[in-house]
Design an enzyme around this catalytic site. Structure first.
Site, mmCIF file in Angstrom:
data_model
loop_
_atom_site.group_PDB
_atom_site.id
_atom_site.type_symbol
_atom_site.label_atom_id
_atom_site.label_comp_id
_atom_site.label_asym_id
_atom_site.label_seq_id
_atom_site.Cartn_x
_atom_site.Cartn_y
_atom_site.Cartn_z
ATOM 1 N N CYS A 113 21.016 95.947 14.246
ATOM 2 C CA CYS A 113 21.422 96.562 12.976
ATOM 3 C C CYS A 113 20.475 97.681 12.528
ATOM 4 O O CYS A 113 20.807 98.454 11.629
ATOM 5 C CB CYS A 113 21.539 95.507 11.882
ATOM 6 S SG CYS A 113 22.756 94.239 12.265
ATOM 7 N N HIS A 249 20.517 98.423 4.784
ATOM 8 C CA HIS A 249 21.473 97.817 5.719
ATOM 9 C C HIS A 249 22.403 96.902 4.930
ATOM 10 O O HIS A 249 21.967 96.086 4.120
ATOM 11 C CB HIS A 249 20.711 97.033 6.784
ATOM 12 C CG HIS A 249 21.597 96.211 7.648
ATOM 13 N ND1 HIS A 249 22.750 96.716 8.197
ATOM 14 C CD2 HIS A 249 21.513 94.919 8.046
ATOM 15 C CE1 HIS A 249 23.333 95.767 8.902
ATOM 16 N NE2 HIS A 249 22.612 94.665 8.829
ATOM 17 N N ASN A 279 29.385 93.727 7.290
ATOM 18 C CA ASN A 279 28.193 94.167 8.026
ATOM 19 C C ASN A 279 28.655 94.818 9.328
ATOM 20 O O ASN A 279 29.145 94.144 10.223
ATOM 21 C CB ASN A 279 27.306 92.946 8.295
ATOM 22 C CG ASN A 279 26.038 93.284 9.047
ATOM 23 O OD1 ASN A 279 25.912 94.368 9.622
ATOM 24 N ND2 ASN A 279 25.100 92.360 9.068
HETATM 25 O O1 UT7 Z 1 22.662 92.045 10.003
HETATM 26 C C1 UT7 Z 1 21.662 91.182 10.395
HETATM 27 C C2 UT7 Z 1 21.153 90.412 9.306
HETATM 28 N N1 UT7 Z 1 21.999 89.270 8.985
HETATM 29 C C3 UT7 Z 1 21.932 88.789 7.773
HETATM 30 O O2 UT7 Z 1 21.235 89.355 6.998
HETATM 31 C C4 UT7 Z 1 22.658 87.514 7.437
HETATM 32 C C5 UT7 Z 1 21.838 86.770 6.441
HETATM 33 N N2 UT7 Z 1 22.405 85.495 6.022
HETATM 34 C C6 UT7 Z 1 23.504 85.382 5.262
HETATM 35 O O3 UT7 Z 1 24.162 86.339 4.942
HETATM 36 C C7 UT7 Z 1 23.835 84.006 4.738
HETATM 37 O O4 UT7 Z 1 22.828 83.109 5.173
HETATM 38 C C8 UT7 Z 1 25.206 83.471 5.169
HETATM 39 C C9 UT7 Z 1 26.290 84.204 4.420
HETATM 40 C C10 UT7 Z 1 25.401 83.614 6.654
HETATM 41 C C11 UT7 Z 1 25.335 81.992 4.792
HETATM 42 O O5 UT7 Z 1 25.101 81.813 3.403
HETATM 43 P P1 UT7 Z 1 24.054 80.722 2.892
HETATM 44 O O6 UT7 Z 1 24.119 80.737 1.422
HETATM 45 O O7 UT7 Z 1 22.735 81.003 3.531
HETATM 46 O O8 UT7 Z 1 24.696 79.374 3.422
HETATM 47 P P2 UT7 Z 1 24.074 78.280 4.413
HETATM 48 O O9 UT7 Z 1 24.046 78.815 5.819
HETATM 49 O O10 UT7 Z 1 22.795 77.743 3.841
HETATM 50 O O11 UT7 Z 1 25.183 77.168 4.338
HETATM 51 C C12 UT7 Z 1 25.481 76.475 3.126
HETATM 52 C C13 UT7 Z 1 26.717 75.634 3.334
HETATM 53 C C14 UT7 Z 1 26.687 74.805 4.608
HETATM 54 O O12 UT7 Z 1 27.285 73.557 4.333
HETATM 55 P P3 UT7 Z 1 26.379 72.238 4.134
HETATM 56 O O13 UT7 Z 1 25.607 72.119 5.408
HETATM 57 O O14 UT7 Z 1 25.534 72.558 2.942
HETATM 58 O O15 UT7 Z 1 27.414 71.179 3.930
HETATM 59 C C15 UT7 Z 1 27.560 75.599 5.553
HETATM 60 O O16 UT7 Z 1 28.159 74.776 6.541
HETATM 61 O O17 UT7 Z 1 27.860 76.471 3.432
HETATM 62 C C16 UT7 Z 1 28.606 76.131 4.600
HETATM 63 N N3 UT7 Z 1 29.271 77.315 5.104
HETATM 64 C C17 UT7 Z 1 30.492 77.683 4.707
HETATM 65 N N4 UT7 Z 1 31.365 77.152 3.840
HETATM 66 C C18 UT7 Z 1 32.526 77.791 3.641
HETATM 67 C C19 UT7 Z 1 28.809 78.213 5.997
HETATM 68 N N5 UT7 Z 1 29.729 79.180 6.196
HETATM 69 C C20 UT7 Z 1 30.781 78.861 5.397
HETATM 70 C C21 UT7 Z 1 32.021 79.485 5.173
HETATM 71 N N6 UT7 Z 1 32.860 78.914 4.269
HETATM 72 N N7 UT7 Z 1 32.396 80.624 5.787
#
Ligand code: UT7
Length: 322
Positions: A113, A249, A279
């Site tokens: 990225c 980004h 993204n």
């Molecule tokens: O370009 C390169 C750089 N990349 C980035 O900068 C990405 C950075 N990270 C993010 O954007 C975020 O971490 C995400 C959007 C990917 C995820 O958001 P988060 O608030 O960090 O969620 P999490 O991974 O901590 O997950 C929280 C919960 C989990 O459930 P449990 O384990 O708490 O029951 C996930 O399974 O949300 C769940 N979850 C979803 N639920 C509904 C993860 N993806 C989804 C989804 N829909 N699409």
């Protein structure tokens, strides 16, 4: 000493739009969750057969038209991409062929990225040493080709696109300063664990998918983007208030908001295209730049800070007068 100035920008997004409502039909998620956690409402997806070079060509032709120069005037082509059409030759050489500006150096840069920011820094060095007068610098990715559409933690975020700028040698600044960084210890937080020379199981079809530990990437991204902004501003005796526009980004709306808050930068001075683009990896920064130039937010003479952050990890900043 030559400076390099951006004299034209261009962007291109594939026709097909994938909305959060579409994703609700594909994976266990809700449109509300996606918007609340990422800010993304839609992303563009390349058509079958539409390649990174196709997107790069469209964005480049628009940047050349905006710059008012012909392809034959280009003497350097650099493309940041992680999703080249082929293992080789590079996308840059194929773009050169399509534009018909044969002979000039053309190469791809792999910094995920941060690919466009890396490419812009490199092109600036060519121009400053007098090796180039007109450089075409592109960020282009068909990142959705390496997305596992069953993985709800990644497939909600990414889209396809390309952005391009034409840089010209100038007596006036221009790019004032730029910094590039990398730290390979973070490899497994964001990667595609498959490759040409590694132990890739060729019997598994479509196994080259992005894997991401999202919340860990999130924390490093916010801290890093704040740090590099402060470092480059301090080195140039500038304050956050001297910036007209921050173009980070476009990874996640919450990363952008957290970065702005930590810097004390009002959010209305940050270009945010996450909602409509998702993204787009290396394309995200030049696409956001192009959107804000074309809608009139960015004006000649404005001070801009372009920031990249991506797999590796890689990160970098470019400070410039537009
Ligand atoms: O370009 C390169 C750089 N990349 C980035 O900068 C990405 C950075 N990270 C993010 O954007 C975020 O971490 C995400 C959007 C990917 C995820 O958001 P988060 O608030 O960090 O969620 P999490 O991974 O901590 O997950 C929280 C919960 C989990 O459930 P449990 O384990 O708490 O029951 C996930 O399974 O949300 C769940 N979850 C979803 N639920 C509904 C993860 N993806 C989804 C989804 N829909 N699409």
């Amino acid at each position: 000493m030559n400076y390099s100035r951006i004299i034209g920008t261009g962007g291109y997004l594939p026709e097909k739009i994938l909305t959060n409502a579409d994703l609700e039909q594909m994976i266990h998620t809700t449109a509300e969750w996606i918007v609340e956690r990422t800010g993304v409402e839609q992303r563009h997806i390349a058509a079958p057969g539409e390649t990174t070079c196709d997107l790069a060509e469209q964005a480049s032709r628009r940047a050349l038209a905006a710059a008012g120069i012909e392809p034959r005037d280009i003497d350097l082509i650099i493309i940041g991409t992680t999703t080249p059409d082929h293992v080789f030759p590079s996308v840059a050489t194929q773009l050169q062929h399509r534009l018909g500006c044969y002979g000039c150096p053309a190469f791809d840069v792999q910094a995920v990225c941060t690919g466009f920011v890396y490419s812009l820094d490199i092109a600036n060095r060519f121009i400053r040493t007098g090796a180039s007068r007109h450089a075409l610098v592109v960020g282009a990715d068909t990142f959705t080709r390496i997305i596992n559409w069953q993985d709800r933690g990644t497939c909600i975020l990414f889209g396809d696109g390309a952005g391009a700028v034409v840089l010209e040698a100038s007596e006036e600044p221009g790019i004032i300063d730029s910094r590039l960084h990398a730290d390979g210890r973070y490899k497994e937080l964001l990667w595609v664990p498959a490759g040409i020379s590694s132990s890739y199981d060729k019997t598994r079809k479509n196994a080259a998918f992005v894997e991401m530990r999202g919340s860990e990437v999130f924390k490093v991204a916010v801290t890093t983007l704040k740090e590099i902004t402060e470092q480059i501003l301090t080195a140039n005796n500038m304050e956050v208030s001297d910036l007209h526009w921050l173009i980070p980004h476009q990874a996640n709306r919450r990363i952008l908001a957290a970065t702005a808050k930590r810097l004390g930068l009002p959010e209305h001075r940050m270009v945010d295209c996450v909602r409509i683009h998702g993204n787009t990896s290396a394309a995200s920064v030049p696409l956001a730049l192009d959107v804000a130039v074309r809608d009139g937010r960015i004006q000649r003479g404005d001070t801009l800070l372009l920031e990249g952050f991506g797999g590796g990890f890689t990160w970098g900043v470019v400070l410039l007068i537009y």
